[in-house]
Design an enzyme around this catalytic site. Sequence first.
Site, PDB file in Angstrom:
ATOM      1  N   SER A 118       1.342  -1.042  -0.153  1.00  0.00           N
ATOM      2  CA  SER A 118      -0.349  -0.286   0.143  1.00  0.00           C
ATOM      3  C   SER A 118       0.550   1.163  -0.192  1.00  0.00           C
ATOM      4  CB  SER A 118      -1.223  -0.074   1.586  1.00  0.00           C
ATOM      5  OG  SER A 118      -0.527  -0.055   2.559  1.00  0.00           O
ATOM      6  N   HIS A 139      -2.150  -2.626  -6.615  1.00  0.00           N
ATOM      7  CA  HIS A 139      -2.693  -2.968  -5.234  1.00  0.00           C
ATOM      8  C   HIS A 139      -3.943  -2.852  -5.218  1.00  0.00           C
ATOM      9  CE1 HIS A 139      -3.192   1.031  -1.820  1.00  0.00           C
ATOM     10  NE2 HIS A 139      -3.275  -0.237  -1.336  1.00  0.00           N
ATOM     11  N   GLU A 151      -5.334  -0.553  -8.492  1.00  0.00           N
ATOM     12  CA  GLU A 151      -3.513   0.343  -8.693  1.00  0.00           C
ATOM     13  C   GLU A 151      -2.840  -0.062  -9.261  1.00  0.00           C
ATOM     14  OE1 GLU A 151      -2.823   2.822  -5.273  1.00  0.00           O
ATOM     15  OE2 GLU A 151      -2.829   4.236  -5.967  1.00  0.00           O
ATOM     16  N   ASN A 189      -3.323   5.838  -0.984  1.00  0.00           N
ATOM     17  CA  ASN A 189      -3.216   6.526  -0.144  1.00  0.00           C
ATOM     18  C   ASN A 189      -2.673   7.867   0.516  1.00  0.00           C
ATOM     19  OD1 ASN A 189      -3.722   4.229   1.738  1.00  0.00           O
ATOM     20  ND2 ASN A 189      -2.074   3.423   0.992  1.00  0.00           N
TER      21      ASN A 189
END
Length: 296
Positions: A118, A139, A151, A189
């Site tokens: 992540s 991801h 992702e 993130n």
Amino acid sequence: MKNITVIGAGTMGNGIAHVFAQSGFTVKLIDVSEASLQKAIDTISKNLDRMVAKEKITAAEKTATLSNLTTFTSLAEGVKNADLVVEAATENVDLKCKIFRDMDAHAPASAILATNTSSISITKIAAQTKRPTQVIGMHFMNPVPVMKLVEVIRGYSTSDEVTQTVFELSRKLAKVPVEVNDYPGFVANRILMPMINEAIYTLFEGVAGVEEIDTVMKLGMAHPMGPLQLADFIGLDVCLSILNVLHDGFGQPKYAPCPLLVNMVMAGQLGVKSGQGFYQYAAGSKDLVVAPKFKK
Ligand code: CAA
């Protein structure tokens, strides 16, 4: 692309194994302990049962999905025929680097090596291998069987061809791949964690309570979960570690983790997985109960 290996049988690993197996791929799931592997298969089976009950898949499709899955405790054995390996081990940079060195030594030279990290640099992980053009970030979001996004993170050396292959594979899983470059937090993130951190600061500074903050974001912004509930769901230790990656990577005070988050992690209040975070969680209950510390 037919043979997929997933390393790590935790929440993300079992979800990734689930979606590949359900889409007809042959999946080898690797973990260090037999107990974790059994728990992962039980979780996948339970999630498939729920889909059968809702008539999203048939009982025969459930059986076929489970028959596509085998488990291994040996990495060398589990990756030896892989076309793609997706690593979903604990979010620890030294551990991931070691796994990539081992994967590179034992997987076929043609295999693509992906990581579900992540926030750890894909470029750093790729540099552990002799095939950095074939290393990429894949991801997935939690819960993997439900969330549509993958992702796709290109490291410094990732080739166009490998990116294209991962895009096609993600679409075969009925997911939507989005290409991003390798900078701290990628896109998901980099945007999500500052929002969660700000929600924690809002609580810390006494602007509003847990339920009020989450209700504003759920009803005001149509988020399925408020940011504090989402932080509990992701794990407060994971949120802290990603914020530290953003803070270290950009060197800007705006990413500094809220002291309340730091304290909660030190106290072992990690959210759903520890039974308590901003809310408290009783096994088998779906009720959202604010943790005693934050009750008014
Ligand atoms: N496996 C399979 N299916 C699941 C599931 C699981 N673990 N959890 C929920 N579902 C399914 C349910 O069966 C249900 O299916 P139907 O729509 O067919 O009925 C659907 O998901 C909704 O579930 P529920 O009715 O039980 O609960 P809900 O409506 O509250 O939704 C949720 C649950 C999907 C988790 C929703 O609250 C949500 O979308 N939350 C936000 C999740 C999110 O933001 N995830 C990203 C986290 S960040 C991340 O993962 C990356 C990172 O790097 C930190």
